[in-house]
Motif scaffolding. Sequence first.
Motif, PDB file in Angstrom:
ATOM      1  N   ILE A   1      -4.629  -4.357  -0.414  1.00  0.00           N
ATOM      2  CA  ILE A   1      -4.506  -3.927   1.060  1.00  0.00           C
ATOM      3  C   ILE A   1      -5.064  -4.902   1.976  1.00  0.00           C
ATOM      4  O   ILE A   1      -4.599  -5.000   2.890  1.00  0.00           O
ATOM      5  CB  ILE A   1      -5.242  -2.299   0.938  1.00  0.00           C
ATOM      6  CG1 ILE A   1      -4.197  -1.418  -0.050  1.00  0.00           C
ATOM      7  CG2 ILE A   1      -5.096  -1.873   2.398  1.00  0.00           C
ATOM      8  CD1 ILE A   1      -4.617  -0.218  -0.173  1.00  0.00           C
ATOM      9  N   LEU A   2      -6.142  -5.238   1.731  1.00  0.00           N
ATOM     10  CA  LEU A   2      -7.130  -6.023   2.665  1.00  0.00           C
ATOM     11  C   LEU A   2      -6.388  -7.283   2.913  1.00  0.00           C
ATOM     12  O   LEU A   2      -6.150  -7.776   4.002  1.00  0.00           O
ATOM     13  CB  LEU A   2      -8.429  -6.324   2.180  1.00  0.00           C
ATOM     14  CG  LEU A   2      -9.356  -5.150   2.233  1.00  0.00           C
ATOM     15  CD1 LEU A   2     -10.585  -5.658   1.718  1.00  0.00           C
ATOM     16  CD2 LEU A   2      -9.595  -4.576   3.614  1.00  0.00           C
ATOM     17  N   PHE A   3      -5.699  -8.034   1.745  1.00  0.00           N
ATOM     18  CA  PHE A   3      -4.928  -9.077   2.073  1.00  0.00           C
ATOM     19  C   PHE A   3      -3.817  -8.874   2.655  1.00  0.00           C
ATOM     20  O   PHE A   3      -3.365  -9.977   3.619  1.00  0.00           O
ATOM     21  CB  PHE A   3      -4.662  -9.711   0.298  1.00  0.00           C
ATOM     22  CG  PHE A   3      -5.708 -10.792   0.132  1.00  0.00           C
ATOM     23  CD1 PHE A   3      -6.314 -11.514   0.849  1.00  0.00           C
ATOM     24  CD2 PHE A   3      -6.494 -10.545  -1.115  1.00  0.00           C
ATOM     25  CE1 PHE A   3      -7.397 -12.704   0.432  1.00  0.00           C
ATOM     26  CE2 PHE A   3      -7.615 -11.452  -1.507  1.00  0.00           C
ATOM     27  CZ  PHE A   3      -7.933 -12.524  -0.570  1.00  0.00           C
ATOM     28  N   ILE A   4      -3.092  -7.923   2.401  1.00  0.00           N
ATOM     29  CA  ILE A   4      -1.769  -7.681   3.026  1.00  0.00           C
ATOM     30  C   ILE A   4      -2.193  -7.472   4.574  1.00  0.00           C
ATOM     31  O   ILE A   4      -1.562  -8.127   5.450  1.00  0.00           O
ATOM     32  CB  ILE A   4      -1.056  -6.395   2.606  1.00  0.00           C
ATOM     33  CG1 ILE A   4      -0.459  -6.508   1.158  1.00  0.00           C
ATOM     34  CG2 ILE A   4       0.083  -5.908   3.647  1.00  0.00           C
ATOM     35  CD1 ILE A   4       0.019  -5.303   0.603  1.00  0.00           C
ATOM     36  N   GLY A   5      -2.852  -6.659   5.035  1.00  0.00           N
ATOM     37  CA  GLY A   5      -3.483  -6.748   6.360  1.00  0.00           C
ATOM     38  C   GLY A   5      -3.895  -8.049   6.915  1.00  0.00           C
ATOM     39  O   GLY A   5      -3.505  -8.196   7.997  1.00  0.00           O
ATOM     40  N   TYR A   6      -4.446  -8.704   6.080  1.00  0.00           N
ATOM     41  CA  TYR A   6      -5.140 -10.043   6.556  1.00  0.00           C
ATOM     42  C   TYR A   6      -4.127 -10.916   6.699  1.00  0.00           C
ATOM     43  O   TYR A   6      -3.955 -11.793   7.691  1.00  0.00           O
ATOM     44  CB  TYR A   6      -6.256 -10.323   5.745  1.00  0.00           C
ATOM     45  CG  TYR A   6      -6.964 -11.577   6.532  1.00  0.00           C
ATOM     46  CD1 TYR A   6      -7.697 -11.520   7.663  1.00  0.00           C
ATOM     47  CD2 TYR A   6      -7.073 -12.984   5.759  1.00  0.00           C
ATOM     48  CE1 TYR A   6      -8.309 -12.534   8.112  1.00  0.00           C
ATOM     49  CE2 TYR A   6      -7.896 -13.816   6.267  1.00  0.00           C
ATOM     50  CZ  TYR A   6      -8.511 -13.969   7.245  1.00  0.00           C
ATOM     51  OH  TYR A   6      -9.298 -14.879   7.930  1.00  0.00           O
ATOM     52  N   LEU A   7      -3.341 -11.128   5.708  1.00  0.00           N
ATOM     53  CA  LEU A   7      -2.403 -12.435   5.651  1.00  0.00           C
ATOM     54  C   LEU A   7      -0.975 -11.879   5.967  1.00  0.00           C
ATOM     55  O   LEU A   7      -0.353 -13.070   6.714  1.00  0.00           O
ATOM     56  CB  LEU A   7      -2.496 -13.030   4.282  1.00  0.00           C
ATOM     57  CG  LEU A   7      -3.856 -13.543   3.725  1.00  0.00           C
ATOM     58  CD1 LEU A   7      -3.492 -13.825   2.313  1.00  0.00           C
ATOM     59  CD2 LEU A   7      -4.352 -14.344   4.601  1.00  0.00           C
ATOM     60  N   ILE A   8      -0.384 -10.852   5.549  1.00  0.00           N
ATOM     61  CA  ILE A   8       1.205 -10.774   5.679  1.00  0.00           C
ATOM     62  C   ILE A   8       1.297 -10.046   7.184  1.00  0.00           C
ATOM     63  O   ILE A   8       2.286 -10.366   7.833  1.00  0.00           O
ATOM     64  CB  ILE A   8       1.626  -9.834   4.523  1.00  0.00           C
ATOM     65  CG1 ILE A   8       1.279 -10.714   3.202  1.00  0.00           C
ATOM     66  CG2 ILE A   8       3.111  -9.488   4.752  1.00  0.00           C
ATOM     67  CD1 ILE A   8       1.788  -9.943   2.030  1.00  0.00           C
ATOM     68  N   LEU A   9       0.451  -9.111   7.558  1.00  0.00           N
ATOM     69  CA  LEU A   9       0.759  -8.584   8.724  1.00  0.00           C
ATOM     70  C   LEU A   9       0.923  -9.360   9.853  1.00  0.00           C
ATOM     71  O   LEU A   9       1.892  -9.326  10.725  1.00  0.00           O
ATOM     72  CB  LEU A   9      -0.484  -7.559   9.124  1.00  0.00           C
ATOM     73  CG  LEU A   9      -0.171  -6.335   9.908  1.00  0.00           C
ATOM     74  CD1 LEU A   9       0.900  -5.298   9.112  1.00  0.00           C
ATOM     75  CD2 LEU A   9      -1.496  -5.622  10.292  1.00  0.00           C
TER      76      LEU A   9
END
Lengths: 366, 396
Positions: B238-246
Amino acid sequence: MKKRVTLAFVLISVLVLCLSCGGKQESPEPTTTSVAAPAVAAAPAPVVKEKTSTLQQVKDRGYIVVGVNASNPGFAYLQEDGSYTGFEIDLAKALSVAVFGTPDKLEFRPLTSKERFIALQSGEIDVLIRTATINSSRDTELGLDFTTPYFYDGQTFVVRDNIGINTMEDLEGASIAVLTGSTTETNLAAIMASKQIEYRPLTFENLDEMKSAFINDRVDAVSVDKSSAVVFLAQFEDAGDFKGLEETISKEPLGIAVRHGDSAWKDICQWTLFALFYGDEHAITSANVDEVLSTTTSPETKNVLGKGKEIGAMMGLSNDWAYQIIKQVGNYGEIFDRNLGIPMKVTRGYNKPWNQGGLFYANPFN
Amino acid sequence: MNNPFKTPMEVKHPLYYWIHKNLFSTVGNTLLTLFSCYLLYLLATKSLLPLFSWDWTVIQANLKLILTGSYPNEQLWRVHLCLWYAAFFFGMTFRFSRKTPPRIMYLLGIVLIFFASCKFETLHRLSMLCILFLLFGSFFIASKLKKERLSLIIIFGWILLLPFCFGVIRGFGGPLPIVKTNLWGGLLLSLLVSLTSIFLSLPIGLLLALGRRSKMKIVKSVCIFLIELIRGVPLITILFIGYLILPMALPKGWAPSVFIRALSGVVLFHSAYMAEALRGGLQGISKTQYEAATSLNLSPQKTMIFIILPQVLKRMIPVLVNSFTSALKDTSLISIIGMLDLIGISTSIVSNPKYLTGSAQVLFFEGSLYFVLCYSISKASVVLEKKLGVTTKIKK
């Protein structure tokens, strides 16, 4: 029940589609810029006025967002009062002086080695100064642009002194620790395959974990860049039973990375570096820059220090930008000694101007 | 009073008897005792003694960094202001739960006096004393107030705690210049993220849990979808999605700051877990409670607020505390996406050429900080349980 599952599935696929579409729509943007920028660059002045230019964004915003490492000894770290300091931080300060005339118009974004390029691509940072090795795939496929190297690094091994490993061939069957997601990992695999040396790779997320694994004998050797190897050895100076192998298995030129197709912004990063190199080449330091400025007869030095051709204006900067850089931050040699040479005992090696036997060569300021 | 079952030996030399009975009664026990003594000896000489011989200058020099990260020095009084606010309401809350100051208050007092005597700037030392004064002062102010009014003040005080802290620490121009989130760090960042996730995950989780039990199909399926989606994914993802993909998915410049992205990731994650925990609590309430409420002509909303939830929340204190402590510790994951929280800052500290060998000290210190925080949460929960009379003791 079945209905609900279908509903959830549809929702997920819609979400995934949205995300992927968003990503695709986003990626062509830099490409269009890259087409537009050279066309505008033909006309001299309006380059800066180009809406998507990072330089203009930076100027409007009033500060530069720099992607850095928050924990790389000598290169970038936080000191006691909470401010960033280090070799790469000083390069960023030079950039800030070039654009704004003061070294403090910076916002630092700590990044890990995995997400540093994504942060640059997504526009979260303006410039990446975070031990990024320049290579062709990063330059092309990742949509980045690099300046010439600001540090020539290379991969080597750190081993225990007493286990009889002196060359790479002795590493047969050894377990070797590398940082994950970095070029060291792939370099190691390639070189070991070509030399047909069997080894056991162990990957680590950061240098600190790797260190403790090595100290606690969980790995036989550590493969790191020479710059890190020195740090690594510096910690065990009293112990004395660690050593670095002489062999260097890779070229690791570290460069400043910017987004592809933003020539005006890249020019500023590049020529900021050249200004630092030029100072080193001609022994112009923060201490004697005023004296040099008043006594010099060399037209190029005059150009650099803002008394000759208006080089700064051509880049959209003030005319004394290079003078201010050397005055406020120092030349390359000063930055190196302050952060790496004196506290970390890193030797200059290749990182010297060409006229002193190194690889740095400031292109002519004319 | 003499116990007739005690042997003369036991009466004469109770200590000797106890040792003999518990440690050396059989050959096996003797061996076990000796072995344990050896282990204790090893522990003492190999782990505990070195702690005293360690060089702790790395902590002393970097205390500011560990506690607040890069937060500007001249604005540190704002962090103190938040501490004052919290101390004031802590004092009141303690008065609400009991008449005399609890032991933990004296303990806090001793810690504060200790800090005030340390080598800090005068401002910080004065602030420590201020906190102490506020803690005990508010305790006595509270004793003058009526119970109903006091409870209202406390509830609003705690609800406003986070908005107050965020407002003061971030600032909004004027006398409080904006301090950007990338300057927040250390314990300050860890606490802000974990407290936010604790404070927000409860109401969001409650809504999700109620939604999942709802009779409305759409609400129900949306809630199930959200809970299962978030719960089925590791926090790191979740953190990576927020950090990289968003930031890649949103148009340029739309993505909120890294802090907000990390924060919302952590909050969402804990809300989903909280929702399921609360649903478990809701299902534990017997149907007769609803029927009784209906027979009193209470609306469904009123039934939920006045009959069901008080019972649920009371029973779930141990579960809630469990997720609070895990929320507190889970925040250390945000260091992976480059945020300089308590854990993230430690690698930066030991990157300073002066402190290259200090990583053990820094981690030890931060581990103790985490322990103190989690232990105080669980202590506070025990006080709360006693106050609400939830603890049932098996009577002997």
